[in-house]
Design a protein around this motif. Structure first.
Motif, mmCIF file in Angstrom:
data_model
loop_
_atom_site.group_PDB
_atom_site.id
_atom_site.type_symbol
_atom_site.label_atom_id
_atom_site.label_comp_id
_atom_site.label_asym_id
_atom_site.label_seq_id
_atom_site.Cartn_x
_atom_site.Cartn_y
_atom_site.Cartn_z
ATOM 1 N N ASN A 147 -10.336 65.359 36.141
ATOM 2 C CA ASN A 147 -10.084 65.039 37.500
ATOM 3 C C ASN A 147 -10.514 63.614 38.323
ATOM 4 O O ASN A 147 -10.001 63.144 39.032
ATOM 5 N N LEU A 148 -11.580 63.082 37.740
ATOM 6 C CA LEU A 148 -12.200 61.837 37.858
ATOM 7 C C LEU A 148 -11.030 60.588 37.740
ATOM 8 O O LEU A 148 -10.499 59.794 38.390
ATOM 9 N N ASN A 200 -7.714 61.236 37.069
ATOM 10 C CA ASN A 200 -6.926 61.402 37.926
ATOM 11 C C ASN A 200 -6.903 60.711 39.375
ATOM 12 O O ASN A 200 -5.678 60.222 39.885
ATOM 13 N N LEU A 201 -8.157 60.484 39.805
ATOM 14 C CA LEU A 201 -8.302 59.797 40.946
ATOM 15 C C LEU A 201 -8.245 58.371 40.647
ATOM 16 O O LEU A 201 -7.885 57.397 41.404
ATOM 17 N N LEU A 202 -8.976 57.846 39.615
ATOM 18 C CA LEU A 202 -9.269 56.378 39.329
ATOM 19 C C LEU A 202 -8.593 55.908 38.207
ATOM 20 O O LEU A 202 -8.637 54.522 38.119
ATOM 21 N N ASN A 203 -8.115 56.529 37.406
ATOM 22 C CA ASN A 203 -7.396 56.100 36.252
ATOM 23 C C ASN A 203 -8.100 54.850 35.600
ATOM 24 O O ASN A 203 -7.725 53.768 35.735
ATOM 25 N N PRO A 204 -9.616 54.969 35.155
ATOM 26 C CA PRO A 204 -10.249 53.725 34.674
ATOM 27 C C PRO A 204 -9.635 53.654 33.318
ATOM 28 O O PRO A 204 -9.038 54.428 32.821
ATOM 29 N N SER A 205 -10.039 52.421 32.865
ATOM 30 C CA SER A 205 -9.688 52.055 31.492
ATOM 31 C C SER A 205 -10.661 52.942 30.453
ATOM 32 O O SER A 205 -10.202 53.380 29.496
ATOM 33 N N PHE A 221 -6.041 68.521 30.747
ATOM 34 C CA PHE A 221 -5.912 68.331 32.386
ATOM 35 C C PHE A 221 -5.717 66.985 32.891
ATOM 36 O O PHE A 221 -5.579 67.011 34.105
ATOM 37 N N ALA A 222 -5.618 66.022 32.112
ATOM 38 C CA ALA A 222 -5.216 64.545 32.873
ATOM 39 C C ALA A 222 -3.791 64.546 32.928
ATOM 40 O O ALA A 222 -2.839 64.955 32.232
ATOM 41 N N PHE A 223 -3.375 63.841 34.019
ATOM 42 C CA PHE A 223 -1.988 63.434 34.425
ATOM 43 C C PHE A 223 -1.422 62.734 33.283
ATOM 44 O O PHE A 223 -2.115 61.751 32.769
ATOM 45 N N PRO A 224 -0.405 62.892 32.893
ATOM 46 C CA PRO A 224 0.305 62.192 31.681
ATOM 47 C C PRO A 224 0.148 60.769 31.630
ATOM 48 O O PRO A 224 -0.546 60.290 30.708
ATOM 49 N N VAL A 225 0.239 59.979 32.678
ATOM 50 C CA VAL A 225 -0.044 58.467 32.725
ATOM 51 C C VAL A 225 -1.521 58.286 32.343
ATOM 52 O O VAL A 225 -1.837 57.149 31.769
ATOM 53 N N VAL A 226 -2.262 59.079 33.249
ATOM 54 C CA VAL A 226 -3.847 58.887 33.115
ATOM 55 C C VAL A 226 -4.143 59.161 31.702
ATOM 56 O O VAL A 226 -5.062 58.471 30.966
ATOM 57 N N THR A 256 -3.559 56.196 29.244
ATOM 58 C CA THR A 256 -4.095 54.944 29.734
ATOM 59 C C THR A 256 -5.868 54.772 29.928
ATOM 60 O O THR A 256 -6.218 53.835 30.167
#
Lengths: 319, 319
Positions: A252-253, A255-260, A286-291, A294
């Motif tokens: 969830n973190l 999904n919001l910030l998409n950190p490296s 649980f992570a969004f696919p692009v997230v 990356t």
């Protein structure tokens, strides 16, 4: 002339100091005990005299320093350079840290809270690879966090980065903050023991952990992980539940910030790859696919030194 | 001389344009239909000629403009100024938007995705009160988001702000992204209808909503909210569940970012204070105490104009 930084990591039992290059290499380090007597009134004077003493000891001049950076428990006012409510230091009233340190050392001073400073350290010289997008989660007595995006710490209005108080189980365990189901209640050192006690009650199989709990022996999160690694059934179940909540929070973190990188540090992270692998399993769920593609979960690399290194990096603003 | 900004809000059915002052006041606005024929190859030329036509129409000169900003669906590469995968525009291959617009208008051009641009608009001239810490959630066909911290949009590696894909119910509804229990599956316009259908199955009381669903009538999220406001029992239960998940997501977002405002916009937010009040109830239950005191939930204020205003603000970097 190469100027230096001073980093100070103020904790409830020790104060760590380091002199670093502006590239973040530690050249000297030392520490003193934290004297919390007399409402913590000795702390700032002790810091000042220890810095001045070591500058003299190393035959250095005040002019050789870019600045001093410090990480502190409690609520930090960055601009004013003050701290309040650091109860493990007995600091109940407002402490004028910046004013006194600058006056008594003649060196510019910057301060932030301890979790943010550790995040800056890991980001700069540790697992964060000096990337501009790094989230740091520290699993200790509590669960803390520090978030770096666009190359800068996120502070929000006052309390950004409260990763430990993300709700992972509504109607879950009561947290010291008054809410229910905060990540901290499951994934801090004490939270893990709480999960173990809870699951032990309904567990009916063969387990050393279960035996120890039934015998009233002292249990730590390290014991839980060590037993799980040795295939203890209850231990494995506890670790699985803890990693589930950690993976959910990390996702969830992210999904919001998409950190490296999401960097996991603190005492509990000593469980190493065993922990990381299991957190990662749920993160990927649980992570969004692009997230998921990356953002990478990593273990912290600097251990105790993250604090002084990150603190020193605060002083780079004076460069 | 006061220079102007041009904002472009590219959508699947219309392209909205506006000329604004650098203070964000709209001076002229117009729109054209989006021609998605021939793989969307007419879109960029149409934008260019509409801009050039209106500059001439208003007797203005290219030199009077600071820049053009645009919000676009799809995956936007900010630096390259390209877009890919905007399926509602039939843009399947890489589109050189910046290069063409700058060449054909002679005005500097900046681009970001539509949710981010709407966030910038609400932040600048709407509910965000030009604050440096603003989160924006848009409840439409999907659930999107844009996050501003330290006065800047957060992009992360590629996909920061995926508020709609925060997991609010592990093992919940299957989402188009492939995960289960994303906020979007409960709180988007289609998600709300899904919740209504689901809860209607187990509902046994007296309810117009239940009747309509049983009769196979077309249901929208607006109908659900309108009936709930008229004390329809099932309608109220559906709204309560939707607001529970929204409150949980807003709280977890705010526990991480502690923005001054979480601004809720998009079609579903037309339900107004009725929606906000109920989301707020759960937000207060789940937010960390300091966050609860310092972060305020608000309804968006700009409606359809958020896009062009936020897009125009992208051009302020050329000032």
């Amino acid at each position: 002339m190469d100027k230096k930084l001073i980093g100070v990591d103020l904790g409830g039992t020790t104060i760590k100091f380091a002199i670093l290059t502006t590239e973040g290499e530690i050249q000297q380090k030392w520490s003193i005990e934290t004297n919390i007597l007399d409402e913590g009134t000795h702390i700032v004077p002790d810091i000042v005299s220890s810095i001045n003493h070591h500058i003299a000891l190393y035959n250095m001049q005040v002019e050789q320093f870019v600045g001093i950076g410090m990480g502190s428990p409690g609520t930090v006012d960055l601009d004013a350079g003050t701290v309040i409510g650091a109860y493990n230091l007995n600091w109940k009233t407002l402490q004028q840290v910046k004013k006194v340190v600058e006056q008594e050392t003649g060196i510019p001073f910057a301060i932030d809270n301890d979790a943010n400073v550790a995040a800056l350290g890991e980001r700069w010289k540790g697992a964060g690879e000096n990337n501009g997008e790094v989230a740091f989660i520290t699993l200790g007595t509590g669960v803390g966090g520090g978030l770096v995006s666009n190359g800068k710490l996120l502070h929000g209005v006052r309390a950004a980065g409260e990763v430990g108080h993300m709700i992972v189980q509504p109607q879950g365990y009561l947290c010291t903050c008054g809410n229910h189901g905060c990540l901290e209640t499951y994934a801090s050192a004490t939270g893990i023991v709480r999960v173990a006690r809870d699951m032990a009650e309904e567990f009916a199989g063969n387990s050393k952990l279960k035996q120890m709990l039934d015998d009233g022996q002292e249990i730590t999160s390290k014991i839980v992980f060590d037993l799980a690694k040795k295939e203890d059934l209850l231990g494995k179940m506890v670790v699985e539940r803890v990693c589930y909540y950690l993976g959910l929070a990390c996702a969830n973190l992210a999904n919001l910030l998409n950190p490296s990188f999401v960097v996991i540090g603190g005492g509990v992270s000593a469980a190493g790859e065993y922990l990381l692998k299991r957190v990662n399993k749920y993160f990927q769920e649980f992570a969004f696919p692009v997230v998921e593609k990356t953002t990478t979960l990593k273990l912290a690399q600097l251990g105790n030194e993250a604090g002084v290194i990150g603190a020193a990096s605060l002083a780079l603003t004076f460069k």
